[in-house]
Design a protein around this motif. Structure first.
Motif, short mmCIF file in Angstrom:
data_model
loop_
_atom_site.label_atom_id
_atom_site.label_comp_id
_atom_site.label_asym_id
_atom_site.label_seq_id
_atom_site.Cartn_x
_atom_site.Cartn_y
_atom_site.Cartn_z
N GLY A 238 1.00 -1.20 -0.17
CA GLY A 238 0.06 -0.31 0.23
C GLY A 238 0.69 1.42 0.06
O GLY A 238 0.01 2.47 0.41
N ASN A 239 2.17 1.00 -0.04
CA ASN A 239 2.93 2.10 0.09
C ASN A 239 3.91 2.35 -1.00
O ASN A 239 3.94 1.26 -2.15
N LYS A 240 3.91 3.77 -1.81
CA LYS A 240 4.87 4.03 -3.30
C LYS A 240 5.71 3.17 -3.46
O LYS A 240 6.40 3.21 -2.20
N ASP A 241 6.13 2.54 -4.12
CA ASP A 241 6.69 1.88 -4.21
C ASP A 241 7.43 0.82 -2.97
O ASP A 241 8.30 0.50 -2.84
N GLY A 242 6.66 0.59 -2.58
CA GLY A 242 7.20 0.11 -1.07
C GLY A 242 8.06 0.64 0.23
O GLY A 242 8.07 -0.25 1.16
N SER A 243 7.98 1.80 -0.44
CA SER A 243 9.05 2.76 0.55
C SER A 243 8.69 2.68 1.61
O SER A 243 6.73 3.50 2.00
N TYR A 244 9.63 2.43 3.12
CA TYR A 244 9.07 3.56 4.15
C TYR A 244 9.37 4.76 4.48
O TYR A 244 8.84 4.91 5.42
N LEU A 245 9.43 5.59 3.04
CA LEU A 245 10.20 7.30 3.58
C LEU A 245 9.20 7.77 2.72
O LEU A 245 9.13 8.34 1.50
N THR A 246 7.48 7.04 3.25
CA THR A 246 6.44 8.52 1.53
C THR A 246 5.42 8.67 2.76
O THR A 246 4.91 7.88 3.54
N MET A 247 4.78 9.16 2.40
CA MET A 247 3.45 9.79 3.00
C MET A 247 2.18 9.37 2.60
O MET A 247 1.17 8.85 2.68
N LYS A 248 2.89 8.40 0.65
CA LYS A 248 1.54 8.04 0.04
C LYS A 248 1.24 6.65 0.78
O LYS A 248 2.12 4.99 -0.02
N SER A 249 0.88 6.29 1.70
CA SER A 249 0.68 5.21 1.96
C SER A 249 -0.89 5.08 2.54
O SER A 249 -1.36 5.50 3.07
N ASN A 250 -1.67 3.38 1.95
CA ASN A 250 -2.79 3.91 1.76
C ASN A 250 -3.65 3.52 3.07
O ASN A 250 -4.33 3.91 3.82
N PHE A 251 -2.71 2.46 3.66
CA PHE A 251 -3.15 2.17 5.87
C PHE A 251 -2.93 3.30 6.32
O PHE A 251 -3.77 2.97 7.09
N ALA A 252 -2.06 3.66 6.35
CA ALA A 252 -2.12 4.93 6.95
C ALA A 252 -2.98 5.62 7.01
O ALA A 252 -3.26 6.78 8.07
N LEU A 253 -3.53 6.12 5.86
CA LEU A 253 -4.18 7.37 5.53
C LEU A 253 -5.22 6.70 6.07
O LEU A 253 -6.62 7.14 6.80
N ILE A 254 -5.58 5.06 5.78
CA ILE A 254 -7.15 4.69 6.44
C ILE A 254 -6.67 4.42 7.94
O ILE A 254 -7.65 5.35 8.64
N PHE A 255 -5.65 4.53 8.70
CA PHE A 255 -5.76 4.91 10.46
C PHE A 255 -5.42 5.60 10.70
O PHE A 255 -6.41 5.85 11.49
N GLY A 256 -5.21 7.59 10.27
CA GLY A 256 -4.73 8.73 10.42
C GLY A 256 -6.84 8.78 10.07
O GLY A 256 -7.70 8.93 11.17
N VAL A 257 -8.22 7.56 9.60
CA VAL A 257 -9.65 8.45 9.89
C VAL A 257 -9.65 7.54 10.94
O VAL A 257 -10.39 8.60 11.59
N VAL A 258 -9.45 6.55 11.53
CA VAL A 258 -10.12 5.16 12.01
C VAL A 258 -9.35 6.77 13.52
O VAL A 258 -9.60 6.23 14.25
N GLN A 259 -8.26 6.54 13.73
CA GLN A 259 -7.21 7.80 14.73
C GLN A 259 -8.42 8.72 15.13
O GLN A 259 -8.98 9.26 16.45
N ILE A 260 -8.94 9.72 13.66
CA ILE A 260 -10.06 10.32 14.15
C ILE A 260 -11.37 10.76 14.89
O ILE A 260 -11.74 11.19 15.61
N CYS A 261 -11.55 9.59 14.43
CA CYS A 261 -13.05 9.48 14.73
C CYS A 261 -13.29 8.34 16.07
O CYS A 261 -13.98 9.33 17.19
#
Length: 669
Positions: A238-261
């Motif tokens: 789910g990360n751009k190019d499988g990298s740990y060094l990007t904000m393009k992370s699908n699962f992290a974005l979903i987690f952010g929504v869960v965290q907000i709620c």
């Protein structure tokens, strides 16, 4: 997985540190009763700190209360799983609630200045049925939060020392309950301050160790190299190019929504945060919540980025706890990425530092939960339904008893979760869907006069039902079974959390618009607890700040101290009501600041970074690390030095009186 520290270290920290702070609290309480005008025999002082706490200490208390075991563990876990995007979304997703709560902090001062709990406002405004419904939501919030603290903390104590998990769960609340009983809310704030100070020392220790002195990493550029190698060996789904060094992370974005709620429920429905607003004036509460939110951001942003990425970078190092294997999914869900990184970075020293940090986080937040729940049980259960004409002595006694009761209940639930196989990750993901339906109704209770009791109750219960239904439905459709494993997944949590918050908000809004309460005008809530006895600003200046003992009175030098005790028991502190103009001004500032900062942290910065798919270069990553460290230092200044500066006159006064007291006692002897 072998332990790096002996069991005695675990018992030493859990019991030794706990009882050390009990001694500190006893000393603080003695000094407070003897040299200030604040007496712990008053329920106003014990439960609301006489509504006189300054912004710096409020900020430190917020950082302490919002730094759960999960803050250190779960934020590091998402860094280990999804790279830099995980800690950022943990921080941004949980900071916005603190910032937005600044608006409610003003409104509760404006519309219910005499309340002890937000549930008292519900009772006066909506009646018994609504009061009981929201009491249930409040108890679920406090029980789940407190048991989550114990569960996460005990798992790490067990991993580092081998101490029995159940022993850690049962013994941790013991010392905390004692020092909360001794000191009340104000002294708890002071211990929160010391906890926060120790937490920052440990966090900065790990940051400098990783990025400057560690032979295994030693610099941001070397960390960047190791993370690129890790991405090739273990690419992130789910990360751009499988990298740990990007904000393009699908699962992290979903987690952010869960965290907000989820975070919205744990702030808006936890009496601990209302208690901090009640304990200060409106302008101080706004500053405290804004400063506290920004200061807290640095903990997951700085600490978790450092520890989560270090855990990824050092997975193949022989010093890693599970070498030559990475952490298993069960170990990750239990929050063991942080201890794995601490041991790999600094060996036994790292394990000790993390153990102390974790224990500070666990006990400081637990102390806030204990006194918050005690206030609810005392004022909203005992005084409301059992003994409406209870005396000051009765209320203080019940507060003490309820602290002990809730400590036992919390430990029992944590043991239950451990026994049936529910871990920190499952509780973290599902907390929001259990309580999210009540978020908007409770906020509207304080700020929207037209909301009806029917709309508030229906909205909260509809949100709960929608959250539970969505949660179980997605677990069944996505994973073809309803089990602890399937209901503890990210997609199930996303559906449940969003369903609860959105449906609860929509239902209460629509019902209120259809049939609003046009007659309500806040008079009943403003009269709560005889708020009209509060004195105006002009008269407040005539109230003497110190209450100094007559030290030359030999009766007070006697061993029983009876005369001193009697004089203190009669001391009353009258809270100050701010002018309507000041309250409107504070609310305007709170709204502009909190909404603006929330938009920056949740939308304006992360979303363009996500959409661009940018993978950090070595220079950009170095800048990211530098910003996180600067932010951490600024936060440490806010929470560690600002409270001392604000209270410098009182501290100097008390210091002089202690010296004078000692000299007089020496002369008498």
């Amino acid at each position: 997985m072998s332990t790096i520290l002996p069991q005695s270290a675990g018992y030493g920290v859990v019991l030794g540190v706990g009882f050390f702070f009990t001694g500190v609290m006893a000393l603080i309480s003695f000094i407070q009763n003897r040299y200030t005008r604040f007496s712990l025999k008053s329920t106003e002082e014990f439960n609301t700190a006489s509504r006189s706490v300054k912004p710096g200490l409020i900020a430190a208390a917020i950082v302490s209360a919002w730094t759960w075991a999960a803050t250190l563990l779960q934020s590091t876990t998402v860094g280990y799983e999804w790279g830099i995007a995980g800690p950022f979304w943990y921080a941004a997703g949980a900071t916005n609630q603190i910032l937005l709560f600044a608006m409610l902090a003003v409104k509760v001062k404006q519309n219910a200045p005499g309340c002890h709990t937000y549930l008292e406002v519900v009772n006066v405004r909506y009646g018994k049925l609504a009061h009981i419904v929201f009491l249930c939501f409040a108890f679920v919030t406090n029980i789940l939060v407190a048991s989550q603290l114990l569960l996460g903390g005990s798992a790490v104590v067990n991993a580092l020392t081998g101490m029995n998990v159940y022993a850690a769960v049962i013994l941790t609340p013991l010392g905390v309950a004692i020092y909360v009983i001794l000191g009340g809310l104000r002294a708890t704030f002071l211990c929160d301050y010391s906890h926060t100070l120790i937490l920052w020392i440990c966090a900065l220790f790990f940051a400098f160790k990783v990025y400057t002195t560690s032979p295994k990493i030693g610099s941001p550029s070397e960390m960047w190299n190791l993370l690129n190698e890790a991405a090739k060996a273990r690419p992130v789904a789910g990360n751009k190019d499988g990298s740990y060094l990007t904000m393009k992370s699908n699962f992290a974005l979903i987690f952010g929504v869960v965290q907000i709620c989820g975070g919205s429920g744990t702030v808006f429905l936890d009496q601990g945060y209302w208690q901090r607003a009640i304990a200060s004036q409106a302008s101080g509460a706004v500053k405290g919540y804004l400063l506290g939110g920004l200061a807290w951001f640095a903990i997951p942003f700085g600490f978790a980025t450092t520890m989560g990425l270090a855990s990824v970078a050092l997975t193949n190092d022989p010093s890693f706890l599970t070498y030559p294997n990475p952490l298993s999914p069960a170990q990750v869900s239990s929050g063991l990425a942080a201890p794995a990184a601490a041991v790999a970075i600094a060996g036994k020293g790292g394990a000790v530092a993390l153990l102390i940090s974790l224990f500070m986080a666990c006990t400081s937040c637990l102390s806030a939960e204990l006194i918050a729940t005690s206030s609810v049980l005392t004022f909203d259960v005992y005084k409301t339904y059992w003994r409406p004409k209870a005396t000051q002595h009765d209320l203080i006694t019940v507060s003490h008893v309820m602290i002990c009761v809730f400590a036992v209940v919390t430990a029992a639930f944590a043991c239950l979760w451990q026994g049936i196989g529910i871990d920190l990750g499952w509780l973290f993901y599902t907390l929001g869907l259990m309580i999210g339906g009540a978020v908007v109704p409770i906020a509207f209770t304080i700020i929207w006069r037209k909301q009806t009791a029917f709309a508030a109750v229906t909205g909260a219960l509809s949100g709960l039902c929608a959250g539970l239904f969505s949660w179980l439905l997605v677990a069944k459709l996505e994973y073809h079974e309803v089990t602890i494993a399937s209901t503890g997944t990210l997609y199930s949590a996303l559906a449940g959390n969003m369903g609860a918050v959105i449906v609860g908000g929509v239902v209460t809004t629509v019902l209120t618009l259809i049939k609003p309460d046009n007659d309500f005008n806040w008079e009943s809530t403003r009269a709560l607890n005889n708020a009209d006895h509060f004195i105006p600003d002009a008269v407040a200046n005539a109230v003497p700040l110190p209450k100094v003992a007559a030290l030359d009175d030999k009766e007070k030098l006697s061993s029983d101290g009876e005369a001193e005790e009697n004089s203190q028991s009669t001391a009353q502190v009258l809270p100050v009501v701010e002018s309507p103009y000041d309250l409107v001004k504070a609310f305007r500032f709170a709204t502009l600041s909190s909404v603006g900062l929330t938009l920056i942290l949740v939308l304006l910065f992360p979303i363009p970074m996500f959409a661009s798919g940018y993978v950090f270069s070595a220079k950009f990553f170095t800048g990211w690390v530098v910003v996180s460290i600067i932010w951490a230092f600024s936060s440490a200044f806010i929470t560690c030095l600002l409270p001392l500066w604000e209270s410098k006159d009182a501290l100097m006064f008390i210091g002089r009186q202690i010296v004078s007291d000692l000299k007089r006692r020496k002369d008498v002897a």
